[in-house]
Enzyme design. Structure first.
Site, PDB file in Angstrom:
ATOM      1  N   GLU A 230       0.790  -1.232   0.000  1.00 21.07           N
ATOM      2  CA  GLU A 230       0.000   0.000   0.000  1.00 21.07           C
ATOM      3  C   GLU A 230       0.829   1.293   0.000  1.00 21.07           C
ATOM      4  O   GLU A 230       0.681   2.151   0.881  1.00 21.07           O
ATOM      5  CB  GLU A 230      -0.973   0.008   1.181  1.00 21.07           C
ATOM      6  N   GLU A 331      -5.943  -8.509   0.847  1.00 20.69           N
ATOM      7  CA  GLU A 331      -6.558  -8.022   2.081  1.00 20.69           C
ATOM      8  C   GLU A 331      -8.035  -7.767   1.812  1.00 20.69           C
ATOM      9  O   GLU A 331      -8.404  -7.156   0.811  1.00 20.69           O
ATOM     10  CB  GLU A 331      -5.895  -6.731   2.572  1.00 20.69           C
TER      11      GLU A 331
END
Length: 413
Positions: A230, A331
């Site tokens: 991320e 995720e």
């Protein structure tokens, strides 16, 4: 894992093999476990056609929102990150406190439980400070984690679990105001040549540890390295410089170690849908790539806050729509947006809502298995009965099926 979850949560020469679905070659597949065949004289793990896994969040990078009780025991209840915690406690006291956490947070028995629950993959978020020589004197991170990582991946291999090592906390910090990076800062300092070099060094260090004879037995089921979790958007040198150099450095290190082509690691990047650029744009040709999509409906602030809206979104999502392939949804959760607030139809302790959460889970599983698979965030939290971010609790409460295939069959889109 984004610290935005705090708001959402409160509102509610042996060689390691890199076999993955689609890369079976001559290795005979089995659903789980270690084969009797070998590469370079050592047994090697294989994985099923669909990745079904969990993240072990807050094992090696603690996110305080997930583990409030443990964070208090460490002595850092008023601190937002590991960096701040170590600063407060001092290095030696912090090392001792974190070692206790690493030693106890997820046991060997729990890894077997993961397998008993129909899972085959573990994604391990780690920080670059696991390679302690890369840490500057003015940086504050706990020391001593590597021996516990060695032990943990050995346990995973013994259980026949495939492992992804994920660089979750980068040098200089790759995302602003995010506890998952290990240090909450207002402006990331990762995106420069100095910190890129430190990240290359970390990934080379882990590549060596996976393949080298002295540690390869423990790392024998680690088949993938994720180069950065991320990263913030808007930094062009991520795609133009960091990504291609990362791949070259990992491959060069494998060449130096005489790793056979079939035993090379898969290298994983956040996919284009993440918004930080098209990862494959400047990559050298390579057939051992993977891409990661993070799909959290709880962060869609404009969505209607109703059960039906979440069920519809679960089926309509297209995490692989950017063309990057193969993709694993690395995720996701059954969390609900903070805007749902006091909406009673999402109350986790109401039996009336449990069927909704079963469907919400099953629809996501069914959708994500159209791709290479999925990895739930996370294995467990310290949240009592609230199962929305805890796979272990959700199975124990009868929300998630012990066979994820049943969830997709019974509730899939």
């Amino acid at each position: 894992m984004s610290s935005r979850l705090i708001t959402a949560f409160v509102s509610i020469l042996p060689l390691a093999s890199a076999w993955l679905p689609g890369h079976h070659s001559s290795i005979e597949l089995s659903a789980f476990g270690v084969t009797n065949r070998s590469i370079a004289g050592r047994q090697t793990i294989v994985v099923p056609d669909k990745i079904r896994g969990v993240n072990v969040g807050s094992l090696f990078i603690i996110e305080p929102w997930m583990v409030g009780e443990s964070w208090n025991r460490i002595g850092c209840s008023n601190q937002p990150s590991e960096f701040a915690c170590v600063q407060q406690l001092g290095q030696e006291a912090a090392n001792s406190a974190f070692r206790q956490h690493w030693d106890t947070w997820i046991t060997q028995g729990e890894i077997q439980l993961m397998k008993d629950y129909g899972l085959n993959t573990i994604r391990i978020p780690i920080g670059y400070w696991m390679a302690e020589d890369l840490v500057r004197g003015d940086e504050h991170y706990p020391k001593g984690g590597l021996q516990f990582l060695d032990r943990f991946v050995g346990w995973a291999a013994d259980a026949g679990m495939y492992v992804i090592l994920d660089l979750h906390g980068g040098p200089g910090v790759q995302a602003a105001n995010q506890g998952f990076t290990g240090n909450t800062v207002s402006e990331p300092q990762f995106f420069n040549s100095y910190n890129f070099d430190r990240a290359y060094g970390f990934l080379e260090f882990m590549t060596s540890r996976i393949h080298n004879p002295s540690t390869a037995q423990q790392y024998r089921s680690v088949g993938m390295l994720q180069v950065m979790n991320e990263p913030d958007r808007g930094y062009g040198n991520l795609v133009s410089e960091f990504y291609p150099n990362t791949l070259r450095r990992i491959r060069d290190r494998e060449t130096q170690l005489n790793v056979a082509d079939a035993a090379r690691l898969h290298v994983q990047f956040m996919n284009t849908n993440w918004g930080a650029g098209r990862p494959a744009q400047n990559l050298p040709a390579d057939d051992m790539l993977f891409f990661d999509s993070h799909t959290y409906f709880s962060f869609e602030n404009s969505k209607e806050q109703s059960q039906q809206s979440y069920l519809t979104s679960s089926c309509a999502a297209q995490p692989g729509s950017d063309g990057d392939a193969p993709v694993v949804v690395g995720e996701w959760s059954v969390g609900i947006n903070a805007n749902a607030g006091g909406n009673g139809e999402f109350e986790v302790n109401s039996d009336n809502n449990l069927e909704f959460y079963r469907q919400y889970y099953g629809r996501q599983v069914g959708n994500f298995e159209k791709l290479a698979g999925w990895i739930f965030w996370s294995w467990k939290t310290e949240a009592g009965n609230d199962f929305r971010w805890s796979y272990k609790t959700a199975v124990e409460r009868g929300i998630f099926d012990k066979d994820p295939g049943n969830a997709a069959a019974n509730y899939g889109c």
